[in-house]
Design a protein around this motif. Structure first.
Motif, PDB file in Angstrom:
ATOM      1  N   UNK A  89      50.209  31.106  45.746  1.00 33.73           N
ATOM      2  CA  UNK A  89      50.498  32.040  46.660  1.00 33.73           C
ATOM      3  C   UNK A  89      50.027  33.565  46.570  1.00 33.73           C
ATOM      4  N   UNK A  90      49.643  34.127  47.678  1.00 31.05           N
ATOM      5  CA  UNK A  90      48.921  35.377  47.751  1.00 31.05           C
ATOM      6  C   UNK A  90      49.973  36.574  47.350  1.00 31.05           C
ATOM      7  N   UNK A  91      51.117  36.028  47.559  1.00 36.64           N
ATOM      8  CA  UNK A  91      52.418  36.966  47.259  1.00 36.64           C
ATOM      9  C   UNK A  91      52.830  36.960  46.026  1.00 36.64           C
ATOM     10  N   UNK A  92      52.229  36.095  44.985  1.00 36.84           N
ATOM     11  CA  UNK A  92      52.968  35.878  43.754  1.00 36.84           C
ATOM     12  C   UNK A  92      52.412  37.057  42.686  1.00 36.84           C
ATOM     13  N   UNK A  93      53.344  37.600  42.156  1.00 36.59           N
ATOM     14  CA  UNK A  93      52.773  38.533  41.006  1.00 36.59           C
ATOM     15  C   UNK A  93      52.446  38.012  39.588  1.00 36.59           C
ATOM     16  N   UNK A  94      51.308  38.164  38.931  1.00 35.73           N
ATOM     17  CA  UNK A  94      51.110  37.918  37.699  1.00 35.73           C
ATOM     18  C   UNK A  94      50.935  38.875  36.847  1.00 35.73           C
ATOM     19  N   UNK A  95      51.764  38.814  35.785  1.00 36.53           N
ATOM     20  CA  UNK A  95      51.524  40.031  34.592  1.00 36.53           C
ATOM     21  C   UNK A  95      50.223  39.806  34.133  1.00 36.53           C
ATOM     22  N   UNK A  96      49.564  41.203  34.112  1.00 36.34           N
ATOM     23  CA  UNK A  96      48.381  41.424  33.875  1.00 36.34           C
ATOM     24  C   UNK A  96      47.869  40.697  32.377  1.00 36.34           C
ATOM     25  N   UNK A  97      48.941  40.772  31.525  1.00 36.36           N
ATOM     26  CA  UNK A  97      48.614  40.248  30.040  1.00 36.36           C
ATOM     27  C   UNK A  97      48.380  38.708  29.984  1.00 36.36           C
ATOM     28  N   UNK A  98      48.784  37.917  31.078  1.00 39.57           N
ATOM     29  CA  UNK A  98      48.459  36.657  31.124  1.00 39.57           C
ATOM     30  C   UNK A  98      47.166  36.337  31.487  1.00 39.57           C
ATOM     31  N   UNK A  99      46.241  37.277  32.064  1.00 36.94           N
ATOM     32  CA  UNK A  99      45.322  36.968  32.881  1.00 36.94           C
ATOM     33  C   UNK A  99      44.054  36.491  31.803  1.00 36.94           C
ATOM     34  N   UNK A 100      44.196  37.252  30.523  1.00 37.69           N
ATOM     35  CA  UNK A 100      43.245  37.017  29.508  1.00 37.69           C
ATOM     36  C   UNK A 100      43.430  35.384  28.584  1.00 37.69           C
ATOM     37  N   UNK A 101      44.627  35.004  29.040  1.00 32.27           N
ATOM     38  CA  UNK A 101      44.990  33.807  28.491  1.00 32.27           C
ATOM     39  C   UNK A 101      44.709  32.527  29.408  1.00 32.27           C
ATOM     40  N   UNK A 102      44.264  32.823  30.764  1.00 36.48           N
ATOM     41  CA  UNK A 102      44.175  31.787  31.560  1.00 36.48           C
ATOM     42  C   UNK A 102      42.742  31.685  32.291  1.00 36.48           C
ATOM     43  N   UNK A 103      41.958  32.966  31.953  1.00 35.26           N
ATOM     44  CA  UNK A 103      40.863  32.906  32.772  1.00 35.26           C
ATOM     45  C   UNK A 103      39.667  32.877  32.002  1.00 35.26           C
TER      46      UNK A 103
END
Length: 146
Positions: free
Chosen positions: A119-133
């Motif tokens: 969903x475009x309106x879903x907020x993802x904590x920035x600290x999770x980005x490095x773990x999943x991308x």
């Protein structure tokens, strides 16, 4: 949605708001007994409809890729890693995703693939980005505003 080239990846996106009851019934009619039983376990109609649409779409797309099998004829098994795979054509791969009123399926030959919708309106904590991308994705996302 035909697959002329074995190197091609075909993706179909189905907004649930555009799926009329007769089309959902056609998609659901192709499900096997296991899928029908899973569909019955959903508490909310919205989630049940998304499941039936996604799995019916998967079957339709597999038949587009290999017209020798009707949508109802496809059989699936689960790998040791927990991923579903096609029994009759182990060289034919698919992946499903669904998100907030949208279902999508990708199909290709000869290589596993992944597909995800968020969903475009879903907020993802920035600290999770490095773990999943992947590193290149992390770099690209770090240039985006919060």
């Amino acid at each position: 949605m035909s697959m002329q080239d074995r190197a091609e990846i075909v993706v179909a996106v189905l907004p649930m708001a555009a799926v009329a009851a007769p089309e959902l019934e056609r998609l659901a009619a192709s499900l096997d007994e296991v899928e029908r039983e899973r569909a019955k376990r959903f508490r909310f109609d919205k989630h049940r409809d998304e499941f039936m649409a996604a799995h019916g779409l998967k079957r339709r797309m597999l038949s587009d890729a290999d017209p020798s099998l009707a949508p109802q004829a496809w059989r699936f098994q689960t790998t040791l890693a927990g991923k579903p795979e096609v029994v009759q054509r182990p060289d034919l791969y698919f992946n499903l995703t669904h998100c907030d009123g949208l279902v999508a399926c990708a199909v290709t030959w000869d290589m596993p693939l992944g597909l995800d919708a968020e969903s475009l309106d879903r907020e993802v904590p920035r600290e999770l980005i490095a773990h999943h991308f992947a590193p290149a994705e992390v770099a690209a996302l770090s240039d985006c505003p919060p």
